[in-house]
Design an enzyme around this catalytic site. Structure first.
Site, PDB file in Angstrom:
ATOM      1  N   HIS A 283      43.377  37.940  40.444  1.00  4.30           N
ATOM      2  CA  HIS A 283      42.789  38.565  39.255  1.00  4.30           C
ATOM      3  C   HIS A 283      43.475  38.048  37.997  1.00  4.30           C
ATOM      4  O   HIS A 283      44.635  38.370  37.728  1.00  4.30           O
ATOM      5  CB  HIS A 283      42.914  40.089  39.317  1.00  4.30           C
TER       6      HIS A 283
ATOM      7  N   HIS B  41      42.553  36.293  33.695  1.00  4.38           N
ATOM      8  CA  HIS B  41      41.596  36.014  32.614  1.00  4.38           C
ATOM      9  C   HIS B  41      42.041  34.735  31.904  1.00  4.38           C
ATOM     10  O   HIS B  41      42.744  34.775  30.903  1.00  4.38           O
ATOM     11  CB  HIS B  41      41.525  37.193  31.636  1.00  4.38           C
TER      12      HIS B  41
ATOM     13  N   GLN C  68      31.988  41.212  30.127  1.00  9.37           N
ATOM     14  CA  GLN C  68      33.055  42.028  29.543  1.00  9.37           C
ATOM     15  C   GLN C  68      32.523  43.221  28.758  1.00  9.37           C
ATOM     16  O   GLN C  68      33.120  44.301  28.758  1.00  9.37           O
ATOM     17  CB  GLN C  68      33.905  41.147  28.614  1.00  9.37           C
TER      18      GLN C  68
ATOM     19  N   HIS D  43      35.807  44.866  37.865  1.00  4.65           N
ATOM     20  CA  HIS D  43      36.754  45.743  37.184  1.00  4.65           C
ATOM     21  C   HIS D  43      36.230  47.157  37.411  1.00  4.65           C
ATOM     22  O   HIS D  43      35.157  47.511  36.914  1.00  4.65           O
ATOM     23  CB  HIS D  43      36.770  45.453  35.684  1.00  4.65           C
TER      24      HIS D  43
ATOM     25  N   GLU E  40      38.992  51.162  35.570  1.00  9.25           N
ATOM     26  CA  GLU E  40      40.242  50.842  34.860  1.00  9.25           C
ATOM     27  C   GLU E  40      40.373  51.843  33.712  1.00  9.25           C
ATOM     28  O   GLU E  40      40.112  51.540  32.558  1.00  9.25           O
ATOM     29  CB  GLU E  40      40.232  49.408  34.334  1.00  9.25           C
TER      30      GLU E  40
ATOM     31  N   ASP F  88      46.576  39.305  36.076  1.00 12.14           N
ATOM     32  CA  ASP F  88      45.622  39.782  35.065  1.00 12.14           C
ATOM     33  C   ASP F  88      45.710  38.988  33.764  1.00 12.14           C
ATOM     34  O   ASP F  88      44.752  38.340  33.372  1.00 12.14           O
ATOM     35  CB  ASP F  88      45.795  41.277  34.803  1.00 12.14           C
TER      36      ASP F  88
END
Length: 433
Positions: free
Chosen positions: A57, A59, A152, A210, A213, A309
């Site tokens: 995971h 970005h 997103q 996701h 969260e 992350d």
């Protein structure tokens, strides 16, 4: 003649020391002693040789963008998302590629050779998608890079998100992504889970959401994800990332939910560095730690794999591509300090991460791939404790990176002149673990 021999290696799953012989891109023999010549010989000198690290995971489209166009002053998830929204229109293919390739250089130096990165598709230009598809191609000889089509701003919150997600998949993105808790309503979130699961099923792709969260105990989309995973027989192709709301569920509901997750066969990916930083921001005291229920999920047989992350981006101003730092933080934050749990933390950033990504088992074995990391530690627990130096990083039998051991020189009367941190631990047999 062999291409490479690693002498005197400790292995995570065996007692004693072994030599490892490599020919081409395969391990051809693991034995207490190999009597053969080799083009390259590495003396592990009793240190740990382990599978490479895997980060399920990340970005990468945002990595190393810290301060662009400004800093996240509040440190919250929501300000980070808003800041990313400000940066997105400024992105260029060249800038995203340059930052991503720099991060991949850092990853290789840290023995991180498999990465799953979420790529924001809520940009009609699909700039980051175009950039990271090219990065994936360039790093393919040394990093297994998976791309997730990640809306997103929400599949239904953003008018073009679903169309762009499908465009990204058509361009060759590997995994379906989503963020149900960021939809306008809980109902829309549940609807997005169903739709994304169906897209993954129709295209025979993996799915990584996701999921929850949040600190909100009523954010329960992981339940829907587990049910849809079972209904569509997606199994281990599905991952629920973060799942931090589970730290706020009451025990009765959690006792119902966790067996559903286990039944589905999906993976769970907590991200210790980010989860304990972003969650609990609205708490006074007592303040929640922000991590999901790792011991309970493990006990139920769920594959749990820690992720990194973020690194130096709108959400997190630290980070270093170091999966041992991730495991180290997980040990503290869960907390899980039994020797069994600490050894598991090492596995969570090696074998478990690869499993969550659908990659072959990276355990070092004869006839297996010659992908490994030589660590300045004697065993997995010590590697986590010290965040051990990566002495050598090997992919397909080729040494990609070498780092000198961390050795301190002392000038103290009557004391040793040098210190290797790995020498400062009590002797303990594996049978004691």
């Amino acid at each position: 003649m062999l291409d490479l021999i690693i002498n005197n290696a400790c292995l995570p799953d065996r007692s004693g020391q072994y030599d490892i012989g490599v020919q081409g891109d395969r391990i051809v023999t693991i034995a207490p002693r190999i009597d053969a010549d080799a083009q390259d010989i590495i003396d592990a000198a009793g240190r740990l040789v382990a599978p490479p690290f895997a980060d399920p995971h990340f970005h990468m489209d945002a990595t190393l963008s810290l301060g662009l166009p400004r800093l996240n002053v509040s440190g919250t998830l929501l300000e980070g998302i808003a800041l990313w929204g400000e940066l997105k229109p400024m992105l260029t293919v060249e800038a995203v590629m340059e930052r991503a390739l720099r991060y991949c250089d850092l990853a290789v130096a840290q023995g991180l050779l498999a990465i799953r990165t979420h790529v924001d598709v809520c940009d009609d230009r699909l700039t980051a998608v175009e950039a990271l598809i090219e990065v994936r191609k360039r790093v393919a000889p040394y990093i297994d890079l998976q791309l997730v089509a990640f809306p997103q701003d929400g599949l239904y919150c953003s008018a073009s998100a679903e169309r762009n997600l499908l465009r990204a998949l058509d361009m060759g993105v590997d995994v379906v992504g989503g963020i149900p808790h960021f939809e306008r309503t809980m109902a829309d979130g549940a609807r997005s889970v169903t739709r994304l699961c169906e897209i993954a099923a129709d295209r025979d792709l993996m799915l990584d959401l996701h999921c929850d969260e949040s600190d909100d105990p009523m954010s329960r989309h992981v339940e829907t994800l587990a049910a849809e995973t079972t209904r569509l027989d997606l199994g281990a192709r599905v991952s629920a990332s973060h799942v931090t709301a589970m730290h706020s569920y009451d025990n009765y509901y959690a006792s119902k939910l966790i067996p559903l997750i286990a039944e589905s066969g999906m993976n769970v990916i907590p991200n210790p560095l980010i989860n304990i930083t972003l969650q609990g921001r609205s708490d006074t005291y007592p303040r929640r730690r922000g991590l999901t229920r790792v011991p309970e999920l493990r006990a139920a047989g769920v594959n749990v794999a820690f992720g990194q992350d973020c690194t130096m981006d709108p959400w997190y101003s630290l980070g270093s591509a170091d999966m041992l730092e991730v495991a180290h933080m997980g040990v503290h934050a869960v907390p899980m300090t039994s020797r069994e749990a600490m050894e598991w933390a090492f596995t969570s950033v090696t074998q478990n991460g690869a499993r969550a990504m659908g990659l072959p088992d990276p355990t070092l074995r004869e006839s297996g791939p010659a992908n490994m990391v030589v660590l300045q530690a004697q065993d997995p627990i010590e590697a986590v404790r010290l965040k051990a130096t990566r002495l050598a990083v090997i992919k397909h039998g080729k040494v990609l990176a070498r780092t000198a051991p961390r050795i301190a020189t002392l000038d103290l009367p009557g004391r040793p002149t040098t210190i290797d941190p790995a020498d400062y631990a009590p002797a303990m047999d594996k049978k004691d673990i």
